[in-house]
Design an enzyme around this catalytic site. Structure first.
Site, PDB file in Angstrom:
ATOM      1  N   HIS A  51       0.846  -1.200   0.000  1.00 45.66           N
ATOM      2  CA  HIS A  51       0.000   0.000   0.000  1.00 45.66           C
ATOM      3  C   HIS A  51       0.880   1.248   0.000  1.00 45.66           C
ATOM      4  CE1 HIS A  51      -4.084   1.644   1.594  1.00 45.66           C
ATOM      5  NE2 HIS A  51      -3.422   2.610   0.984  1.00 45.66           N
ATOM      6  N   HIS A  53       1.519   5.112  -1.970  1.00 41.98           N
ATOM      7  CA  HIS A  53       1.063   6.146  -2.905  1.00 41.98           C
ATOM      8  C   HIS A  53       2.295   6.839  -3.501  1.00 41.98           C
ATOM      9  CE1 HIS A  53      -3.196   5.891  -1.708  1.00 41.98           C
ATOM     10  NE2 HIS A  53      -2.710   5.630  -0.505  1.00 41.98           N
ATOM     11  N   LEU A  54       2.516   6.628  -4.787  1.00 49.49           N
ATOM     12  CA  LEU A  54       3.661   7.239  -5.465  1.00 49.49           C
ATOM     13  C   LEU A  54       3.279   8.535  -6.181  1.00 49.49           C
ATOM     14  CD1 LEU A  54       5.506   4.103  -6.925  1.00 49.49           C
ATOM     15  CD2 LEU A  54       5.951   5.345  -4.799  1.00 49.49           C
ATOM     16  N   ASP A 145      -8.682   2.625  -3.272  1.00 50.04           N
ATOM     17  CA  ASP A 145      -8.217   3.209  -2.011  1.00 50.04           C
ATOM     18  C   ASP A 145      -8.262   4.729  -2.030  1.00 50.04           C
ATOM     19  OD1 ASP A 145      -6.944   2.985   0.647  1.00 50.04           O
ATOM     20  OD2 ASP A 145      -5.396   4.143  -0.359  1.00 50.04           O
ATOM     21  N   HIS A 172     -11.002  -0.282   0.756  1.00 47.84           N
ATOM     22  CA  HIS A 172     -10.909   0.829   1.708  1.00 47.84           C
ATOM     23  C   HIS A 172     -12.247   0.871   2.436  1.00 47.84           C
ATOM     24  CE1 HIS A 172      -9.827   5.182   2.703  1.00 47.84           C
ATOM     25  NE2 HIS A 172     -11.102   5.094   3.047  1.00 47.84           N
ATOM     26  N   ASN A 276      -6.566   8.990   7.126  1.00 40.50           N
ATOM     27  CA  ASN A 276      -7.740   8.181   6.793  1.00 40.50           C
ATOM     28  C   ASN A 276      -7.324   6.714   6.676  1.00 40.50           C
ATOM     29  OD1 ASN A 276      -9.948   6.913   5.652  1.00 40.50           O
ATOM     30  ND2 ASN A 276     -10.205   8.352   3.979  1.00 40.50           N
ATOM     31  N   ASP A 303       0.773   2.532   3.810  1.00 42.49           N
ATOM     32  CA  ASP A 303      -0.134   3.594   3.352  1.00 42.49           C
ATOM     33  C   ASP A 303       0.636   4.911   3.241  1.00 42.49           C
ATOM     34  OD1 ASP A 303      -2.330   4.969   2.459  1.00 42.49           O
ATOM     35  OD2 ASP A 303      -3.447   4.891   4.348  1.00 42.49           O
ATOM     36  N   HIS A 307       2.280  14.371   0.873  1.00 47.37           N
ATOM     37  CA  HIS A 307       1.586  15.600   0.508  1.00 47.37           C
ATOM     38  C   HIS A 307       2.563  16.763   0.570  1.00 47.37           C
ATOM     39  CE1 HIS A 307      -2.426  13.836   0.509  1.00 47.37           C
ATOM     40  NE2 HIS A 307      -2.185  13.308   1.699  1.00 47.37           N
TER      41      HIS A 307
END
Length: 428
Positions: A51, A53-54, A145, A172, A276, A303, A307
């Site tokens: 899990h 996020h790229l 997700d 999710h 989240n 996860d 940001h």
């Protein structure tokens, strides 16, 4: 190449001979070739994240495949699953192949794209699941997700569809009607702070429904970022039935609690703790740790949600949800699970390498460190303690909840099929 003086899964010191990308020999007193001094570090199979996020394509200001895989290598990972909520969404063969090829080009860890379940993540129409599965990326994990597949009929169809190619739907679990405007865990603290509560039942209701659906159609279900004690009990019940259900927990849900929103070192309403699903109570954390220890929860997944500064350093209600996690995951797991006696290093290797590789159907990852296995190896020194410095991260983003905290251990080296990607804690 000889990796000298390491302790496989924390055992007795040995040497590892690597040749042609595989483990050729494990023993003592090995000689010949380039020698890398392991300095007594714990040797683990290369970590696998289910899990990650790229952000590429679309949000390269937050992360790219290059910086994300640099971050992964620094954290001891040799494979990551890149989530589908990019822009454009990874809901076609073309987009997943783009991400997969970027991963191959950079060569820091294997990148396995996760395909979207629905077109545009909008929960209305199934995406091109078969085309993504047949693409060069060979997608086997599908997830919306960031959003829940809340329509029960659509979720059933997705579970039925992926059976054709041994895929898995990673849900999710968040009932959207129960979390409208939700800001943090629903409880005493949310009431005191005046923030809309995020009830545990919003997660638990979806998990219960989807376990029943997966059993009904005989398919594989994976539950993302489990966060409540009630979710653990539902999963334990479903597994007792022999259903093909797996689940993950994040490092931050194993360590942090919702009281940080009120009493963090920087004061109340610090959006670094907005995530989240939300941080939960100490009782939830204890239940999650116990479930990871006994196998009810199969996997630790980061996860990793990068940001840019402007999306996090703002008022709580406007701040983006998420935390970076690749470079601190192993340290947090040591703090929560090893140093508390709940897991040993063999257990960590299972939860952070073998099990996620098995769920993602990655034949070349998660293998024991033994002759004939791909030389995907992480060397980790658990004896040191270091203050977390976000400015030293390889990630483009700095939104870590651990800044200034002292955590145990550090990744000394990472090898991907015998090629060092990290040496002495630095990118090779």
């Amino acid at each position: 190449m000889i990796i000298h003086n390491v302790r496989i899964l924390g055992g007795e010191p040995v040497d590892i001979r690597v040749a042609d990308g595989v483990v050729a020999e494990v023993g003592t007193g090995l000689t010949g070739g380039e020698v890398i001094d392991g300095q007594g570090a714990v040797a683990l199979p290369g970590l696998v994240d289910l899990h990650t996020h790229l952000r590429e394509p679309g949000r390269e200001d937050a992360e790219t495949v290059l910086t994300g895989t640099q971050s992964a290598a620094r954290g001891g990972y040799t494979a990551v699953h890149a989530m589908a909520n990019t822009s454009p969404v990874a809901d076609t063969a073309g987009v997943v192949e783009q991400v997969w090829r970027l991963g191959r080009e950079y060569g820091l860890c294997d990148v396995h794209p996760v395909g979207a379940v629905t077109v545009g993540l909008d929960g209305r129409q199934l995406a091109e699941l078969g085309a993504m599965a047949d693409s060069a990326a060979r997608v086997r994990v599908f997830s919306d997700d960031g959003k829940c597949v809340s329509d029960a009929v659509l979720m059933r169809r997705a579970l039925e569809y992926v059976k054709a190619f041994d895929g898995v739907v990673a849900q999710h679990a968040q009932e959207p009607r129960l979390t409208e405007g939700a800001q943090m865990n629903e409880g005493v603290i949310s009431g005191r702070l005046g923030l809309t509560g995020w009830p545990a039942v919003a997660e638990e209701a979806i998990i219960a429904r989807d376990c029943l659906l997966a059993a009904h159609v005989g398919s594989r279900l994976h539950v993302c970022h489990v966060s409540t004690a009630g979710s653990v009990e539902i999963l334990r019940w479903a597994k007792s039935k022999g259903w093909n259900i797996t689940a993950e927990v994040t490092p931050h849900h194993l360590l942090l609690t919702d009281d940080l929103v009120e009493e963090s070192p920087a004061g109340a309403y610090n959006p670094i703790y907005k995530v989240n699903p939300p941080l939960r109570t100490r009782a939830d954390v204890e239940a999650l740790r116990a479930a990871l220890a006994d196998g009810t929860i199969d996997v630790v997944a980061t996860d990793h949600a990068p940001h840019p500064v402007e999306d996090k350093e703002t008022e709580w209600s406007a701040a983006a949800m998420g935390m970076v996690g690749l470079e601190t995951a192993l340290s947090v797991v040591q703090e929560a699970m090893i140093d508390t006696g709940l897991l040993d290093w063999a257990g960590v290797a299972d939860r952070m390498s073998a099990a996620p590789a098995r769920i993602g159907r990655l034949a070349g990852q998660g293998r024991p460190i033994e002759p004939g296995s791909p030389a995907n190896i992480t060397l980790y020194d658990p004896s040191v303690r270091t203050e977390v410095d976000p400015s030293a991260f390889a990630s483009k983003s700095r939104n870590t909840p651990y800044a200034g905290m002292t955590l145990p251990g550090r990744v000394v080296a990472t090898f991907l099929r015998g090629k060092p990607t990290v040496l002495e804690g630095k990118l090779a």
